[in-house]
Design a protein around this motif. Sequence first.
Motif, PDB file in Angstrom:
ATOM      1  N   GLY A   1       0.795  -1.219   0.000  1.00  0.00           N
ATOM      2  CA  GLY A   1       0.000   0.000   0.000  1.00  0.00           C
ATOM      3  C   GLY A   1       0.828   1.269   0.000  1.00  0.00           C
ATOM      4  O   GLY A   1       0.282   2.359   0.153  1.00  0.00           O
TER       5      GLY A   1
ATOM      6  N   PHE B   1      -0.128   4.274  -2.320  1.00  0.00           N
ATOM      7  CA  PHE B   1      -1.449   4.871  -2.213  1.00  0.00           C
ATOM      8  C   PHE B   1      -1.500   6.082  -1.284  1.00  0.00           C
ATOM      9  O   PHE B   1      -2.528   6.763  -1.218  1.00  0.00           O
TER      10      PHE B   1
ATOM     11  N   LEU C   1      -5.018   7.356  -8.876  1.00  0.00           N
ATOM     12  CA  LEU C   1      -4.589   6.151  -8.162  1.00  0.00           C
ATOM     13  C   LEU C   1      -5.409   5.952  -6.891  1.00  0.00           C
ATOM     14  O   LEU C   1      -5.801   4.822  -6.565  1.00  0.00           O
ATOM     15  N   ASN C   2      -5.675   7.039  -6.174  1.00  0.00           N
ATOM     16  CA  ASN C   2      -6.500   6.957  -4.966  1.00  0.00           C
ATOM     17  C   ASN C   2      -7.905   6.473  -5.306  1.00  0.00           C
ATOM     18  O   ASN C   2      -8.488   5.635  -4.596  1.00  0.00           O
TER      19      ASN C   2
ATOM     20  N   CYS D   1      -7.859   2.810  -6.115  1.00  0.00           N
ATOM     21  CA  CYS D   1      -7.694   2.034  -4.889  1.00  0.00           C
ATOM     22  C   CYS D   1      -9.040   1.770  -4.232  1.00  0.00           C
ATOM     23  O   CYS D   1      -9.316   0.665  -3.760  1.00  0.00           O
TER      24      CYS D   1
ATOM     25  N   LYS E   1     -10.755  -1.716  -4.861  1.00  0.00           N
ATOM     26  CA  LYS E   1     -10.388  -2.279  -3.559  1.00  0.00           C
ATOM     27  C   LYS E   1      -8.938  -2.800  -3.562  1.00  0.00           C
ATOM     28  O   LYS E   1      -8.647  -3.938  -3.200  1.00  0.00           O
ATOM     29  N   LEU E   2      -8.055  -1.902  -3.970  1.00  0.00           N
ATOM     30  CA  LEU E   2      -6.631  -2.207  -3.985  1.00  0.00           C
ATOM     31  C   LEU E   2      -5.981  -1.634  -2.728  1.00  0.00           C
ATOM     32  O   LEU E   2      -6.263  -0.516  -2.342  1.00  0.00           O
ATOM     33  N   GLY E   3      -5.103  -2.398  -2.112  1.00  0.00           N
ATOM     34  CA  GLY E   3      -4.390  -1.879  -0.962  1.00  0.00           C
ATOM     35  C   GLY E   3      -5.338  -1.465   0.148  1.00  0.00           C
ATOM     36  O   GLY E   3      -6.438  -2.020   0.306  1.00  0.00           O
TER      37      GLY E   3
ATOM     38  N   CYS F   1      -8.181   0.400   1.804  1.00  0.00           N
ATOM     39  CA  CYS F   1      -9.378   0.952   1.158  1.00  0.00           C
ATOM     40  C   CYS F   1     -10.416   1.347   2.204  1.00  0.00           C
ATOM     41  O   CYS F   1     -10.861   0.502   2.978  1.00  0.00           O
TER      42      CYS F   1
ATOM     43  N   VAL G   1      -8.131   4.860   1.301  1.00  0.00           N
ATOM     44  CA  VAL G   1      -6.805   5.279   1.756  1.00  0.00           C
ATOM     45  C   VAL G   1      -6.936   6.214   2.946  1.00  0.00           C
ATOM     46  O   VAL G   1      -6.234   6.070   3.955  1.00  0.00           O
TER      47      VAL G   1
END
Length: 252
Positions: free
Chosen positions: A43, A46, A169-170, A173, A177-179, A181, A183
């Motif tokens: 992460g 992010f 990118l945010n 995310c 649902k990357l990294g 979530c 952020v």
Amino acid sequence: MKKLDMIVQAQYISSSALMIYRVVVGILCLVVAVVTFIPGSYGFVFYLTNWGYVFTLLYMWYTIAYGANTLYLNHSGRLHKVLALVFRQRFGQFLFEFVWTTELVITLWFWIAAIVLDIRRTGFDIAYSIISHTVPFIFIALENVFNTIRFRRYDFLLFQLVYVPYGVLNWLCVKLKLGPCPVYPYVTWNNWGTVLAIIGSELTAFLAFLVGYFISECKHKKRIATLHRNAEPMLNTEIADKDLNVKIEESN
């Protein structure tokens, strides 16, 4: 000897002393990155804090290499000429403007959020928070006392080349649902908190840039005034010598 430009020229201290400061800060930032950020790399991309830290690290080592090429390499040598094509004053200037602005935004917004949300209740790590959200700006603020880099009036527009990709990118995310979530708890991309965060961040960044611009212009005007004061005695001496020569010629 090549005339020193704004990246390596210093005020109050020598250019070599400014180089030493950058080397020390660059090493400290690199050690912190290896010890703190890399082990927790999941992460990493992010968070705006990490982007700011990477750009701070990039600025320090870029200016170290630039300064070494300008101050210490033989200017007639092939290596210097090759490196001069790679290390450009304009890019170093942009990096300083961007790091000053972004780190000031990160510092202000983090500690405002820390107070408002009272994140001490959620396992708040004061030491890590100071290192990641305050120390980088302190390093840049201290350098700003000694360097002679001027802010360019419209460079804030160029910052969007970094801010917009970070925003995308945010958003990815959250949507994919990357990294981590989301952020940031209040930036879910479907509420007014997101709108306020974007507007507030851009406005804060613009004001931070204006502060940096005002400081750089004040420093520049002070340097010019000092140069004029130092030049006046020499100028007066030259005028007096000319008057003396005229009187000698007239007496002859």
